[in-house]
Write a protein that holds these residues in place. Structure first.
Motif, PDB file in Angstrom:
ATOM      1  N   GLY B 565       0.784  -1.075   0.014  1.00  0.00           N
ATOM      2  CA  GLY B 565       0.033  -0.108   0.003  1.00  0.00           C
ATOM      3  C   GLY B 565       0.919   1.308   0.005  1.00  0.00           C
ATOM      4  O   GLY B 565       0.605   1.996  -0.844  1.00  0.00           O
ATOM      5  N   GLY B 566       1.966   1.097   0.891  1.00  0.00           N
ATOM      6  CA  GLY B 566       2.909   2.376   0.801  1.00  0.00           C
ATOM      7  C   GLY B 566       3.384   2.724  -0.444  1.00  0.00           C
ATOM      8  O   GLY B 566       3.708   3.786  -0.964  1.00  0.00           O
ATOM      9  N   GLU B 567       3.903   1.472  -1.169  1.00  0.00           N
ATOM     10  CA  GLU B 567       4.518   1.580  -2.500  1.00  0.00           C
ATOM     11  C   GLU B 567       3.514   2.375  -3.579  1.00  0.00           C
ATOM     12  O   GLU B 567       3.829   3.461  -4.170  1.00  0.00           O
ATOM     13  N   HIS B 568       2.145   1.839  -3.358  1.00  0.00           N
ATOM     14  CA  HIS B 568       1.257   2.637  -4.337  1.00  0.00           C
ATOM     15  C   HIS B 568       1.162   3.997  -3.859  1.00  0.00           C
ATOM     16  O   HIS B 568       1.163   4.828  -4.989  1.00  0.00           O
ATOM     17  N   LEU B 569       1.264   4.166  -2.713  1.00  0.00           N
ATOM     18  CA  LEU B 569       0.711   5.514  -2.256  1.00  0.00           C
ATOM     19  C   LEU B 569       2.104   6.518  -2.710  1.00  0.00           C
ATOM     20  O   LEU B 569       1.776   7.560  -3.341  1.00  0.00           O
ATOM     21  N   THR B 570       3.334   5.909  -2.513  1.00  0.00           N
ATOM     22  CA  THR B 570       4.480   6.601  -2.818  1.00  0.00           C
ATOM     23  C   THR B 570       4.504   6.843  -4.377  1.00  0.00           C
ATOM     24  O   THR B 570       4.797   8.115  -4.504  1.00  0.00           O
ATOM     25  N   ARG B 571       4.265   5.884  -5.117  1.00  0.00           N
ATOM     26  CA  ARG B 571       4.237   6.145  -6.708  1.00  0.00           C
ATOM     27  C   ARG B 571       3.184   7.091  -6.950  1.00  0.00           C
ATOM     28  O   ARG B 571       3.837   7.876  -7.723  1.00  0.00           O
ATOM     29  N   SER B 572       1.786   7.084  -6.071  1.00  0.00           N
ATOM     30  CA  SER B 572       1.205   8.076  -6.709  1.00  0.00           C
ATOM     31  C   SER B 572       1.619   9.711  -6.417  1.00  0.00           C
ATOM     32  O   SER B 572       1.444  10.425  -7.136  1.00  0.00           O
ATOM     33  N   LEU B 573       2.221   9.435  -5.047  1.00  0.00           N
ATOM     34  CA  LEU B 573       2.603  10.666  -4.529  1.00  0.00           C
ATOM     35  C   LEU B 573       3.793  11.143  -5.392  1.00  0.00           C
ATOM     36  O   LEU B 573       3.722  12.308  -5.840  1.00  0.00           O
ATOM     37  N   VAL B 574       4.574  10.442  -5.873  1.00  0.00           N
ATOM     38  CA  VAL B 574       5.840  10.865  -6.624  1.00  0.00           C
ATOM     39  C   VAL B 574       5.253  11.517  -7.913  1.00  0.00           C
ATOM     40  O   VAL B 574       5.718  12.330  -8.765  1.00  0.00           O
ATOM     41  N   TYR B 575       4.141  10.583  -8.663  1.00  0.00           N
ATOM     42  CA  TYR B 575       3.816  11.168  -9.750  1.00  0.00           C
ATOM     43  C   TYR B 575       3.077  12.678  -9.669  1.00  0.00           C
ATOM     44  O   TYR B 575       3.523  13.515 -10.345  1.00  0.00           O
ATOM     45  N   VAL B 576       2.536  12.991  -8.448  1.00  0.00           N
ATOM     46  CA  VAL B 576       1.978  14.334  -8.388  1.00  0.00           C
ATOM     47  C   VAL B 576       3.030  15.042  -8.153  1.00  0.00           C
ATOM     48  O   VAL B 576       2.925  16.299  -8.512  1.00  0.00           O
ATOM     49  N   ASP B 577       4.103  14.758  -7.392  1.00  0.00           N
ATOM     50  CA  ASP B 577       5.168  15.437  -7.068  1.00  0.00           C
ATOM     51  C   ASP B 577       5.855  15.899  -8.536  1.00  0.00           C
ATOM     52  O   ASP B 577       6.166  17.157  -8.775  1.00  0.00           O
ATOM     53  N   HIS B 578       6.131  14.820  -9.276  1.00  0.00           N
ATOM     54  CA  HIS B 578       6.727  15.332 -10.557  1.00  0.00           C
ATOM     55  C   HIS B 578       6.045  16.148 -11.525  1.00  0.00           C
ATOM     56  O   HIS B 578       6.620  17.112 -12.051  1.00  0.00           O
ATOM     57  N   THR B 579       4.664  15.723 -11.672  1.00  0.00           N
ATOM     58  CA  THR B 579       4.056  16.709 -12.613  1.00  0.00           C
ATOM     59  C   THR B 579       3.392  17.973 -11.870  1.00  0.00           C
ATOM     60  O   THR B 579       3.806  18.921 -12.608  1.00  0.00           O
ATOM     61  N   LEU B 580       3.019  17.863 -10.703  1.00  0.00           N
ATOM     62  CA  LEU B 580       2.303  19.049 -10.231  1.00  0.00           C
ATOM     63  C   LEU B 580       3.170  20.081  -9.362  1.00  0.00           C
ATOM     64  O   LEU B 580       3.733  21.132  -9.941  1.00  0.00           O
ATOM     65  N   VAL B 581       3.874  19.299  -8.176  1.00  0.00           N
ATOM     66  CA  VAL B 581       4.775  20.281  -7.650  1.00  0.00           C
ATOM     67  C   VAL B 581       5.955  20.778  -8.222  1.00  0.00           C
ATOM     68  O   VAL B 581       6.486  21.741  -8.365  1.00  0.00           O
TER      69      VAL B 581
END
Lengths: 549, 631
Positions: B565-581
């Motif tokens: 679950g953490g990995e999935h969360l991390t991956r989606s957060l990384v995605y948000v981080d890369h694109t948005l932040v």
């Protein structure tokens, strides 16, 4: 002309000519300035009468003694209570002897002493024809690239006149923050400026650039002086006096004896506003605030680096001192007029300084823009119009001047065949080859960036706090944003020094004499002490935070 | 004086860790001396407290204000009362013994000085934890023991398994630490302070919901530090650390910090019944969980670790019973400190004599070779299973009684679980005892089969056996000493409060039932491991056995739910981080850079344009000043 006016003219003319009293001069209280001026004159005599070989030593000796004696005089005055209870206006109302004046004079003298060490450095440049030389031109009057220049270099000439010039500039700088009437202010402005124009032109390497910088500085400085002088004239027209106290009385509207001439002008606010704005503009030019900052990068880059360091530190201290006194003593009655304007100047200065610095590729220009940004931060403290504002600015100036001189002293060490290697690409990987020098420079950069445990943080915190308490919260927010932008380019230099591969034929770090080492060491120690244990100095600045009126 | 208590081991840690190699030769003596000094100071303070009236046995020492800001007082202040005094004596006493033991155990380790430095650091942090007068300082100690635990579990960092175990312990503890920090923040919000006195005295004026929230967060913290379900998974792996560490930190002291936290915050839990119920549930579940896991482990230290978990479950259960159980939770904590430390030191002694072999299937018949270890371990064994007359009997029996006394269905369930736990405890501890000290000498065949030289079991040196003997004495007499005349109860009552329970059946009936359960457990174990030879390779076993060997799938659960679950969360957060932040940040940086480039062009080098800019600036300045007056 009305009959009454004609009558008054006649009666004045009929009176016996009033006796002019000899002005009362408190020599003891003016001794810091007098010592320095006297030493400067001695320095000129040395140039005239001492054999060339011995001049350098004589000049350095006289200058060091004079600066130390002058500093001792400042300390003695402060110890006698002139900074607090016995604050006093000397020399017939022309010069104030009070807390801010003594604090800033002390700072200027220490900065000058440290600056003098870098002036006197003679080990960095390779010896020319067996003669040790400093950063200054062999013979200022010889045309760059000419035969006479070559002859001068071959003869091992050095421009030892820089030491008296430095002392004259220091004399002007000492009077500038203490000046208590507009004429003294203007005289001090010129006394400090003219030697600096000359000093800027005296670089040994890249002489054309140095001369260009000096000419620009001179032209623009003269232009700014003209504004100041015109502003002084307008203020005189408004208040009928050049004394700060008298003008302040008129501004506040509580004049004891309103003469007919004063009654005509004192209602005319246009004179006051335009005059005040123009005098302030002259001072903003000296501190390098936007939009009067354009000279800064060119002059900082062109001037001999020791001069740049001294100028960046001491001029800023003196000019901010004068600005504080003007705004707090003369114009507090119209602060609702000048505060919004100064807000705008501070904001633009912080942002322009920080933003333009990002794309600089020359370390001296980078530091020039950094000094512009810092001028903006200090202005935020000036605007606070409170005792905290004054003391925070005093502290900031003291902290900033040591960091600046130290940083420019480090710049003199990094050299290649053409002299100082100021292009940033040469600084890549410096941390690998000279870890100590790079680490010291990193300390200065962190202080510029305002990282905690350095003096820069304490100063910035004090200034922003004073500004926020004075109601300038938006200004503080913009200041913090500008600090963040500024941190980028400071840290970038650190990254460049420590995390980049050194260039194969990059510059080397010269081993300086103990003089420059002392200058850098003083800078580091002051930076760390004022960052780690600032309380004593904050208290000192706080005690000194009251202007005499 | 109280500060000296902490200062002594802290000084030791500083000297040993900073001193460098020069101190290698004497480092262990310095460490032991300072730990003992702390114990002596503790004894002096104890004597002082005993000399006072019961009401005046709370000493608060205010050292200095750390962050004195209006409305936010962070003081460094210590509180010595009966509760912290008990812990001080346990920590410094057992700590000193284990320091002595470690001199022998770590003799051949070239990093012995560092080991003692860490041990001293642990003592200082643990003392800070129990002596703190406010939750913030307690948190400081809490994190300190976490750090020391991390360093000591991973002490043999050259073993990947040790490094991983240290990391796992640290990470799991972070979850609990979050709970503690949130609880402290909530306290500050609710009470405007985090010192014990104001917080615990204002409980009455606070809404129950807020108190329940604080209580649950404290419970989360306690679960992390004390290895309670659901944050229990780190303790078994923590046995990778040197055995003295397991004895001191992961049996006797640090893992009981959760119990201390709950008992210290008793006022909050008393006013929040839901949180209190959660504590009992956690305790009961862990009690069984640990006991079941302990039955299946072949690694002697892991079996003991599971047992620790289970015993702390008892303490939690008792602490969750409120004033009925606080005193008994602490009493069991102290007796457990003695016998579990003794058991671990015994296990260490066995390993010391068996070339660091930990698999009990390769032991057997060791009683003839290690008589001292056998006797001391045996006494610890009798104590933990609650053999009548030994210390575990007194403390555990009281907890079971208190559980029944809770009343209603809850009381029956909790009491039943506690009784069942007693039976299982007897089973797995007997199993450990039989597999290690009785039966065939399986280590001979093993060595022959693998062609290695046979291990030569031997008794450990005196420096190791003496601490074991001292602890064995404590295991035998501690419980009786505390219980006769209710000494411990009277000592602790002023701090924790106490209410006498009324079990639905007579106290003697509970005691009798406990003894019967104990005998059943021992008998079953004997039938399985005493009468029949122990197979050298573990049989496949039943479904429950296999599950218990895998720690009841705790790691699998964590992996599937948390890691994946953490990995999935991390991956989606990384995605948000890369694109948005990053988009915003890089965009801002690029635009500032672009702006910089454009503004730089204004600086064209011509004095004339500089002059124009100055003139324009001056005009603006004048105009703006005039305008301000007009406005």
């Amino acid at each position: 002309m009305s009959t009454a006016a004609v009558h008054s003219l006649w009666t004045i003319a009929a009176d016996p000519i009033p006796r002019i009293d000899a002005p009362k001069i408190e020599y003891g209280q003016l001794s810091p300035v007098l010592i320095v001026v006297g030493a400067a004159i001695v320095g000129m005599l040395i140039e005239a009468f001492v054999p060339r070989r011995a001049r350098y030593y004589a000049q350095v000796f006289v200058s060091v003694v004079a600066l130390c004696a002058s500093f001792a005089a400042v300390v003695a005055l402060a110890a006698q209570g002139y900074g607090t209870t016995k604050a006093h206006i000397a020399a017939m109302g022309a010069v104030a002897v009070d807390g801010p004046a003594l604090f800033l004079q002390g700072t200027i003298l220490l900065a000058a002493l440290v600056g003098l060490f870098t002036f006197a450095e003679r080990r960095l440049d390779p010896a020319a024809h067996g003669n040790r030389v400093d950063s200054f031109a062999a013979q200022a009057s010889s045309v760059p690239g000419s035969d006479s220049e070559k002859a001068a270099v071959k003869a091992g000439l050095t421009t030892t006149e820089v030491f008296p010039l430095l002392l004259f500039a220091v004399a002007g700088l000492l009077v500038f923050p203490a000046a208590n009437d507009l004429l003294a202010l203007f005289v001090a402005l010129e006394v400090l400026s003219l030697p600096l124009y000359l000093l800027c032109a005296l670089a040994r390497r890249r002489r054309l650039m140095s001369q260009e910088a000096a000419v620009k500085y001179f032209l623009l400085g003269a232009f700014a002086s003209a504004f100041t002088l015109f502003g002084i004239a307008l203020l005189y027209g408004y208040a009928g006096s050049v004394s700060y106290a008298a003008i302040a009385q008129v501004v506040d509207g509580n004049v004891p004896h309103i003469t007919p001439a004063l009654a005509n002008t004192m209602g005319n606010d246009a004179l006051l506003l335009i005059g005040a704005a123009m005098v302030v503009m002259g001072l903003l030019f000296k501190v390098g605030a936007v939009p009067f900052h354009m000279w800064t990068p060119d002059v900082y880059q062109g001037a001999p680096t020791p001069v740049t360091g001294f100028m960046a530190a001491a001029t800023k201290v003196a000019a901010f001192g004068a600005l504080l006194r003007l705004l707090y003593v003369v114009l507090p009655g119209m602060r609702w007029d000048w505060r919004p304007v100064m807000w705008a100047v501070a904001i633009v200065t912080m942002l322009v300084g920080a933003i333009v610095a990002i794309t600089q590729t020359d370390i001296k220009r980078l530091l020039a823009y950094s000094s512009i940004a810092h001028a903006g931060f200090i202005l935020a403290g000036v605007i606070a119009t409170s005792r905290d504002g004054v003391s925070s600015v005093l502290f900031y100036l003291a902290a900033y001047s040591f960091v600046t001189i130290g940083a420019f002293a480090v710049v003199t060490l990094v050299r290649d065949a053409g002299g100082e290697a100021t292009h940033l690409s040469g600084w890549a990987g410096l941390g690998r080859r000279s870890p100590l020098v790079a680490a010291v420079f990193a300390v200065f950069l962190l202080a510029f960036a305002g990282i905690p445990l350095t003096s820069g943080f304490t100063g910035k915190f004090a200034v922003f706090r004073a500004a926020a308490e004075g109601g300038a919260v938006p200004l503080v927010v913009i200041g913090v944003i500008a600090s963040a932008v500024a941190a980028f380019f400071y840290i970038r230099v650190i990254v460049l020094m420590f995390f980049s591969e050194p260039r194969p034929e990059g510059p080397t770090v010269a081993v300086p004499s103990p003089l420059t080492m002392a200058a850098i060491a003083v800078g580091v120690v002051a930076t760390v002490v004022l960052g780690v244990a600032p309380q004593y100095f904050l208290d000192l600045a706080n005690q000194a935070g009251v202007f005499v009126r | 004086m109280i500060a000296l208590l902490i200062a002594a081991p802290l000084l030791g840690a500083a000297v040993l860790l900073v001193g460098g190699r020069r101190l290698d030769a004497v480092g262990h003596w310095i460490g032991t001396l300072l730990a003992s000094a702390s114990f002596v100071i503790g004894l002096v303070l104890f004597a002082d407290l005993l000399g006072r009236e019961a009401e005046q046995r709370t000493v608060v020492q205010h050292l200095f204000s750390w962050i004195p800001v209006a409305g936010f007082q962070a003081d460094v202040a210590f509180r010595l009362d009966q509760l912290s005094m008990t812990f001080v004596l346990l920590i410094t006493g057992v700590g000193s013994l284990i320091h002595v033991y470690s001199i022998g155990y770590m003799e051949h380790d070239e990093r012995r000085r560092r080991f003692f430095g860490y041990l001293n650091l642990f003592l200082a942090a643990m003392l800070l934890l129990v002596l703190a007068d406010n939750y913030l300082l307690l948190y400081f100690g809490w994190e300190g023991v976490g750090l020391a635990s991390y360093l000591l579990i991973g002490f043999w960092q050259h073993k990947p398994s040790a490094a991983t175990a240290a990391k796992k312990a640290f990470l799991v503890n972070r979850v609990g630490d979050m709970g503690l920090s949130i609880a402290i923040m909530l306290m500050f919000l609710t009470f405007g302070s985090f010192a014990f006195e104001p917080v615990l005295s204002q409980v009455g004026d606070t809404s129950e919901g807020r108190l329940t929230a604080i209580g649950l967060m404290l419970l989360l913290a306690a679960c992390g530090k004390s290895a309670q379900v659901p944050l229990q998974s780190w303790l078994g792996d923590a046995m990778e650390g040197p055995t003295p560490v397991s004895a001191l930190i992961h049996a006797a002291t640090m893992v009981t910090a959760g119990v201390y936290l709950i008992v210290r915050s008793g006022a909050i839990f008393n006013a929040a019944p839901d949180a209190q119920l959660a504590v009992t549930v956690v305790g009961a579940v862990t009690l069984l969980f640990g006991a079941v896991v302990g039955c299946a482990k072949d690694d002697i230290k892991k079996a003991l670790a599971a047992s620790t978990m289970s015993q702390i479950g008892y303490m939690m259960l008792a602490a969750g019973l409120g004033p009925l159980g606080y005193v008994f939770a602490i009493m069991h904590l102290v007796t457990h400190g003695f016998f579990k430390a003794g058991l671990f030191l015994g296990a260490g002694s066995v390993m010391h004599g068996m070339n660091d072999e930990v698999d009990m299937r390769k032991y057997g018949g060791l009683r003839r070779y290690m008589p001292v270890t056998f006797v001391t371990f045996g006494l610890g064994y009798l104590a933990i299973i609650g053999f009548p007359g030994l210390s575990g009997f007194f403390s555990k029996d009281k907890i079971i009684e208190a559980a029944f006394a809770k009343g209603g269905t809850e009381g029956w369930i909790l009491g039943g679980v506690a009784l069942l736990g007693a039976a299982v405890t007897a089973f797995y501890m007997t199993r450990v005892m039989l597999m290690t000290f009785f039966g065939e000498e399986r280590w001979r065949d093993r060595a022959e089969a693998s062609g290695q030289a046979a291990a030569t079991p031997h008794e450990s040196p005196g420096v190791m056996t003496i601490p074991m003997i001292v602890l064995a004495v404590g295991s035998v007499f501690g419980g009786a000493f505390f219980s006769i005349g209710d000494r411990f109860l009277h000592w602790l009552e002023p701090v924790t409060g106490h209410s006498e329970g009324h079990p639905p059946v007579g106290a003697w009936a509970v005691t009798a039932a406990t003894v019967v359960c104990l005998l059943i457990g021992v008998a079953v174990a004997w039938a399985q491991y005493g009468r029949r030879p122990v197979p050298a390779v573990a049989p496949r076993g039943s479904l429950l056995t296999r599950a218990a060997r895998r720690d009841l799938f705790q790691d699998d659960f964590n992996h599937v739910v948390l890691v994946r679950g953490g990995e999935h969360l991390t991956r989606s957060l990384v995605y948000v981080d890369h694109t948005l932040v990053d988009g915003v940040v890089n965009g801002a940086a690029a635009s500032v850079g672009g702006l910089s480039g454009r503004m730089r062009r204004l600086q064209n080098g011509f004095a004339r344009s500089y002059a124009v800019s100055m003139f324009g600036g001056a005009a603006l300045l004048v105009a703006a000043t005039l305008l301000m007056r007009a406005v």
